[in-house]
Design a protein around this motif. Structure first.
Motif, short mmCIF file in Angstrom:
data_model
loop_
_atom_site.label_atom_id
_atom_site.label_comp_id
_atom_site.label_asym_id
_atom_site.label_seq_id
_atom_site.Cartn_x
_atom_site.Cartn_y
_atom_site.Cartn_z
N ALA A 71 1.13 -1.30 -0.07
CA ALA A 71 0.11 -0.47 0.09
C ALA A 71 1.00 0.98 0.06
CB ALA A 71 -0.66 0.27 1.10
N VAL A 72 0.77 2.42 -0.60
CA VAL A 72 1.25 3.55 -1.38
C VAL A 72 0.47 4.66 -0.26
CG1 VAL A 72 2.18 5.10 -2.22
CG2 VAL A 72 1.95 3.08 -3.11
N ASP A 73 0.99 5.23 0.82
CA ASP A 73 0.58 6.73 1.60
C ASP A 73 0.05 7.27 0.65
OD1 ASP A 73 0.65 5.42 3.85
OD2 ASP A 73 2.12 6.64 4.46
N ARG A 74 -1.74 7.81 0.54
CA ARG A 74 -1.07 9.02 -0.53
C ARG A 74 -2.87 9.74 -0.07
NH1 ARG A 74 -4.51 7.93 -4.53
NH2 ARG A 74 -3.68 8.42 -6.37
N GLY A 75 -3.11 10.70 -0.71
CA GLY A 75 -4.33 11.95 -0.90
C GLY A 75 -5.03 10.20 -1.17
N ALA A 76 -6.50 11.19 -1.20
CA ALA A 76 -7.85 10.39 -1.00
C ALA A 76 -7.96 10.17 -2.66
CB ALA A 76 -9.08 11.30 -1.28
N THR A 77 -8.62 9.03 -2.77
CA THR A 77 -8.33 8.16 -3.71
C THR A 77 -9.73 9.01 -4.39
OG1 THR A 77 -7.47 5.59 -3.30
CG2 THR A 77 -9.15 6.49 -5.53
N LEU A 78 -9.41 9.13 -6.02
CA LEU A 78 -11.02 9.99 -6.58
C LEU A 78 -11.22 9.29 -7.57
CD1 LEU A 78 -9.45 14.12 -6.20
CD2 LEU A 78 -11.00 12.90 -4.75
N ASP A 79 -10.84 8.34 -8.40
CA ASP A 79 -11.26 7.93 -9.50
C ASP A 79 -11.03 6.03 -9.38
OD1 ASP A 79 -12.43 7.22 -12.05
OD2 ASP A 79 -11.06 8.46 -13.01
N PRO A 80 -11.39 5.55 -8.25
CA PRO A 80 -10.93 3.82 -7.94
C PRO A 80 -11.48 3.25 -9.31
CG PRO A 80 -13.25 4.61 -6.66
CD PRO A 80 -12.76 5.94 -7.21
N CYS A 81 -10.51 2.30 -9.61
CA CYS A 81 -10.73 1.69 -10.73
C CYS A 81 -9.42 0.01 -9.96
CB CYS A 81 -10.05 1.50 -11.86
SG CYS A 81 -8.47 1.29 -12.77
N VAL A 82 -10.31 -0.85 -10.72
CA VAL A 82 -9.37 -2.45 -9.74
C VAL A 82 -8.81 -3.03 -11.29
CG1 VAL A 82 -9.51 -5.17 -9.54
CG2 VAL A 82 -11.12 -3.32 -7.98
N LEU A 83 -7.35 -3.24 -11.27
CA LEU A 83 -6.96 -4.05 -12.46
C LEU A 83 -5.83 -4.98 -11.76
CD1 LEU A 83 -5.29 -3.24 -14.97
CD2 LEU A 83 -3.25 -2.97 -13.83
N VAL A 84 -6.71 -6.63 -12.11
CA VAL A 84 -5.89 -7.79 -12.75
C VAL A 84 -4.94 -8.05 -13.58
CG1 VAL A 84 -6.40 -9.99 -12.25
CG2 VAL A 84 -8.37 -7.98 -11.65
N VAL A 85 -3.84 -8.05 -13.30
CA VAL A 85 -2.65 -8.73 -13.99
C VAL A 85 -2.50 -10.06 -13.82
CG1 VAL A 85 -0.09 -8.72 -14.40
CG2 VAL A 85 -1.58 -6.28 -13.99
N GLU A 86 -2.89 -10.94 -14.88
CA GLU A 86 -2.14 -12.92 -14.68
C GLU A 86 -1.89 -13.25 -15.37
OE1 GLU A 86 -5.28 -15.66 -16.82
OE2 GLU A 86 -6.71 -15.08 -15.04
N PHE A 87 -0.44 -13.63 -15.05
CA PHE A 87 0.68 -14.62 -16.09
C PHE A 87 0.75 -15.59 -15.37
CE2 PHE A 87 2.28 -11.86 -12.13
CZ PHE A 87 3.10 -12.57 -11.93
N ARG A 88 1.78 -16.63 -16.17
CA ARG A 88 1.70 -17.91 -15.93
C ARG A 88 3.70 -18.10 -16.02
NH1 ARG A 88 -1.74 -22.40 -16.14
NH2 ARG A 88 -2.72 -21.94 -18.39
N LEU A 89 4.02 -18.11 -14.89
CA LEU A 89 5.32 -18.41 -15.17
C LEU A 89 5.81 -19.29 -15.42
CD1 LEU A 89 6.54 -17.21 -11.48
CD2 LEU A 89 6.98 -15.16 -13.68
N ARG A 90 7.38 -19.17 -16.60
CA ARG A 90 8.20 -20.02 -17.22
C ARG A 90 8.67 -20.92 -16.99
NH1 ARG A 90 11.40 -16.81 -21.46
NH2 ARG A 90 9.53 -16.36 -21.90
N ALA A 91 9.08 -22.17 -16.23
CA ALA A 91 9.45 -22.91 -16.13
C ALA A 91 9.72 -22.97 -13.84
CB ALA A 91 11.25 -22.59 -16.39
N VAL A 92 8.47 -22.49 -13.54
CA VAL A 92 8.29 -22.17 -12.44
C VAL A 92 7.77 -23.75 -11.97
CG1 VAL A 92 7.72 -21.01 -10.54
CG2 VAL A 92 8.87 -20.26 -11.99
N ARG A 93 7.86 -24.42 -11.71
CA ARG A 93 7.20 -25.41 -10.72
C ARG A 93 7.75 -25.68 -8.99
NH1 ARG A 93 5.79 -24.38 -14.99
NH2 ARG A 93 5.45 -25.55 -17.22
N GLY A 94 6.71 -26.69 -8.62
CA GLY A 94 6.89 -27.26 -7.56
C GLY A 94 7.51 -26.36 -6.36
N ARG A 95 8.98 -26.19 -5.64
CA ARG A 95 9.43 -25.18 -5.14
C ARG A 95 9.42 -23.75 -5.77
NH1 ARG A 95 13.16 -29.31 -1.26
NH2 ARG A 95 11.82 -30.64 -0.18
N GLY A 96 9.85 -24.17 -6.69
CA GLY A 96 10.44 -22.79 -7.28
C GLY A 96 8.75 -21.36 -6.83
N HIS A 97 7.48 -22.15 -6.45
CA HIS A 97 6.54 -21.08 -6.16
C HIS A 97 6.66 -20.61 -5.20
CE1 HIS A 97 3.81 -22.24 -9.78
NE2 HIS A 97 3.88 -23.46 -9.67
#
Length: 190
Positions: A71-97
């Motif tokens: 979280a960032v300390d900032r003034g009031a949020t005047l125009d809120p929006c939600v952004l979702v970023v989704e991705f699958r990492l290359r070569a990450v398995r098991g303990r790599g997560h």
């Protein structure tokens, strides 16, 4: 039209636009890095724990656990929006997560200083191996600018092909807040 965001109703979903050109993305990320350092120096960026551990469910039937919040300390949020970023990492398995979750705090430099950031929920990989970041921004254009720069970074570490990295923005929305816990009966409850 110059962008994918329409000024009409608040229920519209903003779908991703093409990534920034390489040089523009590099400039945006460099500026973000400097601003992130300044925010950290002035102790205006925090890691709240209130939503860590919360499990979020998605329309495709998958779910993921929040493992960090920024979280960032900032003034009031005047125009809120939600952004979702989704991705699958290359070569990450098991303990790599687990290793990725541990080192990912270093990735704060890639988003923390972008204008308009309010919060980010870091989500662990889901049942299909996809990671998500759930962000609150002050302004859908600012969120989209960030997503277009981030695309270049995700292209380096994500699997290639359709669905390797995706973004979606909902103007006028805020991420779900954790409801207050009700006291148990016999412990101050009704």
């Amino acid at each position: 039209m110059d962008g994918s965001i329409k000024p009409a109703g608040r229920a519209e979903v903003v779908y991703e636009r093409p990534p920034l050109p390489y040089l523009a993305a590099l400039r945006a990320l460099a500026g973000c890095f400097v601003t992130t350092a300044r925010l950290l120096w002035h102790r205006r960026m925090h890691l709240p724990a209130a939503r860590v551990g919360m499990r979020l469910s998605f329309a495709d039937g998958t779910s993921a656990r929040v493992y960090r919040e920024t979280a960032v300390d900032r003034g009031a949020t005047l125009d809120p929006c939600v952004l979702v970023v989704e991705f699958r990492l290359r070569a990450v398995r098991g303990r790599g997560h687990a290793a990725f979750r541990w080192e990912s705090v270093l990735n704060t430099a890639l988003f923390g200083g972008f204008p308009g950031l309010v919060t980010k929920l870091w989500l662990a990989h889901d049942e299909r191996g996809r990671y998500r970041g759930l962000y609150e921004w002050d302004g859908p254009r600012l969120a989209e600018d960030y997503a277009r720069a981030l695309w270049r970074v995700l292209a380096l570490v994500s699997v290639r092909g359709p669905g390797c990295a995706a973004t979606c923005c909902w103007p006028g929305r805020r991420p779900a807040r954790r409801p207050a816990r009700k006291p148990a009966k016999g412990r101050g409850g009704a």
